[in-house]
Design an enzyme around this catalytic site. Sequence first.
Site, mmCIF file in Angstrom:
data_model
loop_
_atom_site.group_PDB
_atom_site.id
_atom_site.type_symbol
_atom_site.label_atom_id
_atom_site.label_comp_id
_atom_site.label_asym_id
_atom_site.label_seq_id
_atom_site.Cartn_x
_atom_site.Cartn_y
_atom_site.Cartn_z
ATOM 1 N N HIS A 52 47.314 59.722 37.230
ATOM 2 C CA HIS A 52 46.337 59.246 36.246
ATOM 3 C C HIS A 52 44.923 59.244 36.814
ATOM 4 C CE1 HIS A 52 49.111 58.172 33.078
ATOM 5 N NE2 HIS A 52 49.852 57.484 33.927
ATOM 6 N N ARG A 77 51.198 59.479 44.883
ATOM 7 C CA ARG A 77 51.930 59.679 43.631
ATOM 8 C C ARG A 77 51.604 61.066 43.102
ATOM 9 N NH1 ARG A 77 52.059 55.780 38.324
ATOM 10 N NH2 ARG A 77 49.837 56.301 38.184
ATOM 11 N N ASP A 91 53.283 69.856 52.075
ATOM 12 C CA ASP A 91 52.682 70.738 53.067
ATOM 13 C C ASP A 91 51.286 70.284 53.489
ATOM 14 O OD1 ASP A 91 54.885 72.343 53.326
ATOM 15 O OD2 ASP A 91 54.127 73.998 52.120
ATOM 16 N N GLU A 156 59.994 53.614 34.719
ATOM 17 C CA GLU A 156 58.969 53.117 33.805
ATOM 18 C C GLU A 156 59.309 53.368 32.338
ATOM 19 O OE1 GLU A 156 55.250 55.041 34.861
ATOM 20 O OE2 GLU A 156 56.345 56.630 35.887
ATOM 21 N N ASP A 182 53.946 51.448 31.514
ATOM 22 C CA ASP A 182 54.691 52.398 30.688
ATOM 23 C C ASP A 182 56.003 51.802 30.209
ATOM 24 O OD1 ASP A 182 53.283 54.968 30.318
ATOM 25 O OD2 ASP A 182 53.209 54.958 32.492
#
Length: 259
Positions: A52, A77, A91, A156, A182
């Site tokens: 977000h 996240r 990576d 969520e 959520d």
Amino acid sequence: MPFRVELPDSFARTLDGADRPLVGMWVCSGSPVAAEIAGCSGLDWVLLDGEHSPIGLETTASLLRALAAYPTTPMVRVPSLDTVLIKQFLDLGAQNLLVPMIDTAEEARQAVAAVRYPARGVRGVGSALARASRWGAVDGYLGRAEDTVSLTVQIESSTAVENAAEIAAVDGVDAVFVGPSDLAASMGMLGQQTHPDVTASVLSVFDAVRAAGKKAGVNAFDHDQARKYLDAGASFVLVGADVQLLTQASRGLAEKFLA
């Protein structure tokens, strides 16, 4: 003899060795300065949000470098359960991943496969060219990469709450993080993260996760609610964000001096 380096402990290892819950905050701005301030704040962990926020791959790498000088453990996240994106975040040196919107055990297994090399997973092999292995300076990285990576999945939705026990039981899932915002929306209670029914669902996830022998965490910007969750056995919590704290403080100044 070639120069060698060691990677920091993963979030899962840090969590297992902790004698109290770990408290952290979000970095959503993409600012390395904000990340560094969070890193030297004394908090246990920092979540860099790629879902977000405008934080992408290159910015994430910069934020991880800013945090590397401090003992705070960074977690990233990722935007979604996407094998290609997960490979890229790994990576660039993200050791600790939070994968959002995991609703089923099968999705949890897909996340586990994405962070593991074959034959136990599907992660593409390119670490010699990447920060993950410090460009080959981490001795034997390919053979022990799994031990350096921590996977937390995010519950969520109402569906995920129902499947919490099965999700937590998936081998390779180190911890489960609950997103009340959520979750509240999926329950028809948009914006009511502290509603008793939402709280009850969060606590039911805690019970299911602990029964599976895993650690449970939660997001709680309401600090009274955060205390309730900690008292109920949360092993890790997020209690603020860089943009939220700046918003509150700047508006407070405006109210104080311009009222």
